[in-house]
Design an enzyme around this catalytic site. Structure first.
Site, PDB file in Angstrom:
ATOM      1  N   GLU A   1       8.158   7.903  13.105  1.00  0.00           N
ATOM      2  CA  GLU A   1       9.468   8.405  13.577  1.00  0.00           C
ATOM      3  C   GLU A   1       9.309   9.776  14.264  1.00  0.00           C
ATOM      4  OE1 GLU A   1      12.925   7.213  13.076  1.00  0.00           O
ATOM      5  OE2 GLU A   1      12.307   5.258  12.311  1.00  0.00           O
TER       6      GLU A   1
ATOM      7  N   CYS B   1       5.868  -4.004   7.502  1.00  0.00           N
ATOM      8  CA  CYS B   1       6.929  -3.057   7.849  1.00  0.00           C
ATOM      9  C   CYS B   1       7.046  -3.114   9.362  1.00  0.00           C
ATOM     10  CB  CYS B   1       6.561  -1.645   7.395  1.00  0.00           C
ATOM     11  SG  CYS B   1       7.713  -0.379   7.979  1.00  0.00           S
TER      12      CYS B   1
HETATM   13  N1  DGL Z   1      11.028  -0.769   9.264  1.00  0.00           N
HETATM   14  C1  DGL Z   1      11.386  -0.980   7.922  1.00  0.00           C
HETATM   15  C2  DGL Z   1      10.593  -2.045   7.219  1.00  0.00           C
HETATM   16  O1  DGL Z   1      10.205  -2.982   7.873  1.00  0.00           O
HETATM   17  C3  DGL Z   1      11.807   0.147   7.058  1.00  0.00           C
HETATM   18  C4  DGL Z   1      11.127   1.440   7.097  1.00  0.00           C
HETATM   19  C5  DGL Z   1      11.918   2.438   6.329  1.00  0.00           C
HETATM   20  O2  DGL Z   1      13.077   2.661   6.712  1.00  0.00           O
HETATM   21  O3  DGL Z   1      11.427   2.968   5.317  1.00  0.00           O
HETATM   22  O4  DGL Z   1      10.381  -1.994   6.035  1.00  0.00           O
END
Ligand code: DGL
Length: 267
Positions: A154, A186
């Site tokens: 991020e 993720c």
């Molecule tokens: N992109 C997300 C995932 O696939 C969440 C990441 C987050 O907000 O901690 O888990």
């Protein structure tokens, strides 16, 4: 209006789900998408179960009001923790990002050692293990939470030396287990994939949510006769709070420079 022409709703805690959106835009150019990045609440990876369910329901309700034909949870954390609650509450198809990866793994016949990386919540939920193990008991699964990856991404530091250090720290235990395949559990992680690839043996195959979902959704839309044959609307990108980096990232990930980002406070 014919259901096939309705847009597809897709959401994540922030920009990670854009990696899924990109893969879907490429695979299904005639579909229209409404993307919500919950920048007011990112990261989901260390929030409580209750909070993740509330945020996910709020977004799903908004997308349903926009008349989407189905919703994709482009977030592993919400897929692992909130899918059941969403399915119980809303009456439209809701697809998670874990099932498509499980389907790909189930096509692999040889016994295999698999590493899974994700947020604290996704790893603690054991969602991948629970999805994969019952279908193939011989598969060995090693899980590792990588909580620093999302903030690094991020902040746009995924190619920085700090990212290499974090990758080494988190992935060395999995490499020592001789994993043959690594699941990026993720949707943020495809953005740090190059740094991961540079720091792990080349023979380790990488599977991510974005490409798996593109293949899965194409089959799903064909099977359910929901496939659109003409793109009706421009895709919309919505975030739930101002975010400094989001605009640049969106242009970079989606490979465009004309994207209008709407800010919408969801209550
Ligand atoms: N992109 C997300 C995932 O696939 C969440 C990441 C987050 O907000 O901690 O888990």
């Amino acid at each position: 209006m014919n259901k096939t022409q309705l847009p597809i709703g897709i959401f994540d805690s922030g920009l990670g789900g854009l990696t899924v959106l990109k893969a879907l835009q490429r695979a299904l150019p005639k579909e229209s998408f409404i993307y919500v990045g919950d920048t007011a609440h990112v990261p989901y990876g260390n929030k409580s179960l209750e909070a993740i369910i509330i945020y996910s329901k709020r977004i799903a309700k908004f997308l349903i009001n926009q008349k989407v034909k189905l919703i994709i949870i482009a977030c592993n954390t919400s897929s692992a923790l909130a899918l059941k609650a969403l399915k119980q509450t809303f009456d439209l198809p809701i697809l998670d990002v874990i099932t498509p990866v499980q389907k790909i793994i189930s096509l692999k016949s040889t016994p295999i050692k698999i590493g899974v990386i994700g947020t604290h919540n996704t790893i603690a939920s054991g969602a991948y293990r629970k999805a994969i193990k019952p279908k193939n008991k011989k598969i060995q699964i090693f899980e590792q939470a990588c909580p620093l990856f999302v903030p690094i991404i991020e902040e746009g530091l995924q190619n920085d030396s700090i990212a290499s250090l974090a990758v080494k720290k988190y992935l060395t235990p999995l490499i020592n287990k001789n994993i043959q395949l690594l699941i990026l559990g993720c949707t943020h992680y495809p953005l740090i994939k190059e740094t991961i690839q540079r720091n792990i043996p080349k023979k380790i195959q990488i599977v991510d949510s974005a490409n798996s979902m593109a293949e899965y959704l194409t089959n799903y839309l064909n099977k359910t006769r929901l496939l659109s044959h003409i793109k009706r609307k421009k895709d919309r990108i919505i975030i739930t709070d101002h975010s400094d980096n989001f605009h640049n990232f969106t242009n970079k990930i989606l490979d465009r420079n004309d994207i209008n980002i709407e800010i919408l406070k969801l209550t």
